[in-house]
Design an enzyme around this catalytic site. Sequence first.
Site, PDB file in Angstrom:
ATOM      1  N   GLU A 189       0.885  -1.170   0.000  1.00  0.00           N
ATOM      2  CA  GLU A 189       0.000   0.000   0.000  1.00  0.00           C
ATOM      3  C   GLU A 189       0.920   1.215   0.000  1.00  0.00           C
ATOM      4  OE1 GLU A 189      -3.283   0.111  -0.141  1.00  0.00           O
ATOM      5  OE2 GLU A 189      -3.864  -1.951   0.271  1.00  0.00           O
TER       6      GLU A 189
ATOM      7  N   CYS B 245      -1.982   9.540   2.414  1.00  0.00           N
ATOM      8  CA  CYS B 245      -1.514   8.917   1.162  1.00  0.00           C
ATOM      9  C   CYS B 245      -2.413   9.276  -0.016  1.00  0.00           C
ATOM     10  CB  CYS B 245      -1.444   7.410   1.328  1.00  0.00           C
ATOM     11  SG  CYS B 245      -2.999   6.674   1.844  1.00  0.00           S
TER      12      CYS B 245
HETATM   13  P1  NAD Z   1       8.223   4.769   4.862  1.00  0.00           P
HETATM   14  O1  NAD Z   1       8.230   3.921   3.643  1.00  0.00           O
HETATM   15  O2  NAD Z   1       9.368   5.662   5.116  1.00  0.00           O
HETATM   16  O3  NAD Z   1       8.116   3.842   6.181  1.00  0.00           O
HETATM   17  C1  NAD Z   1       7.110   2.867   6.334  1.00  0.00           C
HETATM   18  C2  NAD Z   1       7.614   1.763   7.255  1.00  0.00           C
HETATM   19  O4  NAD Z   1       8.759   1.169   6.663  1.00  0.00           O
HETATM   20  C3  NAD Z   1       8.033   2.244   8.648  1.00  0.00           C
HETATM   21  O5  NAD Z   1       7.577   1.304   9.601  1.00  0.00           O
HETATM   22  C4  NAD Z   1       9.562   2.247   8.577  1.00  0.00           C
HETATM   23  O6  NAD Z   1      10.184   1.962   9.806  1.00  0.00           O
HETATM   24  C5  NAD Z   1       9.850   1.148   7.565  1.00  0.00           C
HETATM   25  N1  NAD Z   1      11.089   1.389   6.808  1.00  0.00           N
HETATM   26  C6  NAD Z   1      11.662   2.586   6.530  1.00  0.00           C
HETATM   27  N2  NAD Z   1      12.788   2.410   5.800  1.00  0.00           N
HETATM   28  C7  NAD Z   1      12.927   1.073   5.624  1.00  0.00           C
HETATM   29  C8  NAD Z   1      13.899   0.257   4.961  1.00  0.00           C
HETATM   30  N3  NAD Z   1      14.944   0.783   4.349  1.00  0.00           N
HETATM   31  N4  NAD Z   1      13.716  -1.075   4.966  1.00  0.00           N
HETATM   32  C9  NAD Z   1      12.652  -1.632   5.578  1.00  0.00           C
HETATM   33  N5  NAD Z   1      11.721  -0.907   6.233  1.00  0.00           N
HETATM   34  C10 NAD Z   1      11.845   0.422   6.264  1.00  0.00           C
HETATM   35  O7  NAD Z   1       6.844   5.551   4.831  1.00  0.00           O
HETATM   36  P2  NAD Z   1       6.303   6.626   5.848  1.00  0.00           P
HETATM   37  O8  NAD Z   1       7.123   7.871   5.747  1.00  0.00           O
HETATM   38  O9  NAD Z   1       6.094   6.018   7.186  1.00  0.00           O
HETATM   39  O10 NAD Z   1       4.840   6.898   5.236  1.00  0.00           O
HETATM   40  C11 NAD Z   1       4.625   7.777   4.180  1.00  0.00           C
HETATM   41  C12 NAD Z   1       4.441   7.053   2.871  1.00  0.00           C
HETATM   42  O11 NAD Z   1       3.487   6.021   3.013  1.00  0.00           O
HETATM   43  C13 NAD Z   1       3.898   7.959   1.785  1.00  0.00           C
HETATM   44  O12 NAD Z   1       4.487   7.632   0.559  1.00  0.00           O
HETATM   45  C14 NAD Z   1       2.419   7.623   1.755  1.00  0.00           C
HETATM   46  O13 NAD Z   1       1.769   7.936   0.556  1.00  0.00           O
HETATM   47  C15 NAD Z   1       2.460   6.153   2.029  1.00  0.00           C
HETATM   48  N6  NAD Z   1       1.203   5.672   2.590  1.00  0.00           N
HETATM   49  C16 NAD Z   1       0.431   4.848   1.849  1.00  0.00           C
HETATM   50  C17 NAD Z   1      -0.787   4.425   2.345  1.00  0.00           C
HETATM   51  C18 NAD Z   1      -1.702   3.522   1.569  1.00  0.00           C
HETATM   52  O14 NAD Z   1      -2.634   3.005   2.153  1.00  0.00           O
HETATM   53  N7  NAD Z   1      -1.472   3.310   0.291  1.00  0.00           N
HETATM   54  C19 NAD Z   1      -1.200   4.842   3.615  1.00  0.00           C
HETATM   55  C20 NAD Z   1      -0.366   5.675   4.335  1.00  0.00           C
HETATM   56  C21 NAD Z   1       0.843   6.089   3.824  1.00  0.00           C
END
Ligand code: NAD
Length: 476
Positions: free
Chosen positions: A220, A254
């Site tokens: 997602e 998002c």
């Molecule tokens: P992110 O990808 O930075 O982090 C998400 C999760 O991944 C966190 O738990 C983080 O600890 C982990 N993570 C971070 N770097 C990682 C790595 N290198 N390897 C493995 N895991 C890692 O996202 P965010 O900043 O928390 O959220 C914002 C993003 O999420 C935006 O792009 C937004 O559009 C998207 N989002 C999508 C939805 C949806 O339902 N489609 C909902 C909410 C947010």
Amino acid sequence: MTTQPSDTNLRTDLQSAFNAQRGHASQMALTTAEQRIDRIRQIQQWVNAHEAEIQQAMYDDFRKPSAEVSLGELMALHAEIKHTIRHLKTWMKPQRLPTPMALIGTRSHLIHEPKGNVLIIAPWNYPFVLCIRPLVSALAAGNVAILKPSELTPHTARLIKKMISELFLPEEVVVFEGDAEVSKALLELPFNHIFFTGSPAVGRIVMAAAAKHLASVTLELGGKSPAIIDESADVNQAAGQLAWGKCINNGQTCIAPDYLLVQESVKEPFMQALKASLTTMYSPDGQPVETSASYARIVNKHHFDRIQGLLTDALHKGATVAHGGSVNPDTNFIEPTLLEGITDDMLVMQEEIFGPVLPVLTYINVDDALQVVNKREKPLALYIHSRNRKNIQYILDRSSAGDTVVNDTLLQFGNVELPFGGVNNSGLGKSNGFFSFQEFSNQRGVMQREFGTMKFIYPPYTEKVKKMINLVIKYL
Ligand code: NAD
């Protein structure tokens, strides 16, 4: 289960939690609908009993207004829980499938079996619901689960951990708090399914890690979701919806409209209505937005700097501020800001903004608007504001998006009957209700022979057998 600072300790903890769950997965798979519903009800009761604590945690994390916690987190979670409880027995029933004439004597059905060990990695922007909603579906499908909430919302992560440890045995569900390092260590384990919500960049890392074990994934993700406002649109209504959709959760949604494409002929009335809507929502009595209790904050300094950087870059390249523009680095405050004079080379048109900054572009022909949309990655959401049915269909036919809402904003997340999710760069797989249940289930086909055989097609391939094979092909 607390994570240890040392890498070796962390890995040992994760491995033993995983092993315990793997050992328990077959028992979870055998749970009845009633037993699964009972677990889901426990979550519901806990959430009801701790509503104030949940609201406080998110206020402490980024000043999220309690009304937005109720609206964006708890309402969506309760809708999912109620829907799952209501329909789980039906979803779990074997589904009879038709049989072609050539296979007479057999019958076929579909069963949903749990995938087994699942990992749920959540983001920070809707930190409670985006962790617990997938868990509801994972439990409904009979899985064991490890949860990894976001480190950027530590108050909520701690509360999730408290809830899970009060409700579940660690071999059923367990939480590991921590940052990307914990996430990466978890991703090395041979999960059967990974449900990841976050950025497209990390989505790629998750999918690459999943490939090592051929684990299935639900991704997602995010991206730049456009809104097209054509000349037939009710501009006042569209302006209110877009102002709300952009600024709820301080633009950190998002599916927030990321940029607008407004037909030139309605630009002036639309912009006036948009500014008026923002003022009504966040400074109804003329007070500065910064004092509004209805306005959250950017989650941390890193993201504040990132969004301010986008703003500075746009202004440097010739954009102008049509509304807002003030910031306060001490409190991670960014005013709702409308930008005009946008060009493609600006970073605001290349990166997901994920904050209360909204570039407004104009177009003359709808094909020009479509070109702006279609030359980018497929978005998570595409919004169309129009009262012209032909135009709406024209745009739908010539674009692709995870979901589309016509004449409103953000509501797709609220309808549990609607598949929610992206396409390619904005995501893989769908969530909400039955779609989530499916993501966490293996759709197993079961065929059973009741009578007869197919031995008339077995070798040696005499002329008679070849004729029978041709008949089978004809009636298959
Ligand atoms: P992110 O990808 O930075 O982090 C998400 C999760 O991944 C966190 O738990 C983080 O600890 C982990 N993570 C971070 N770097 C990682 C790595 N290198 N390897 C493995 N895991 C890692 O996202 P965010 O900043 O928390 O959220 C914002 C993003 O999420 C935006 O792009 C937004 O559009 C998207 N989002 C999508 C939805 C949806 O339902 N489609 C909902 C909410 C947010």
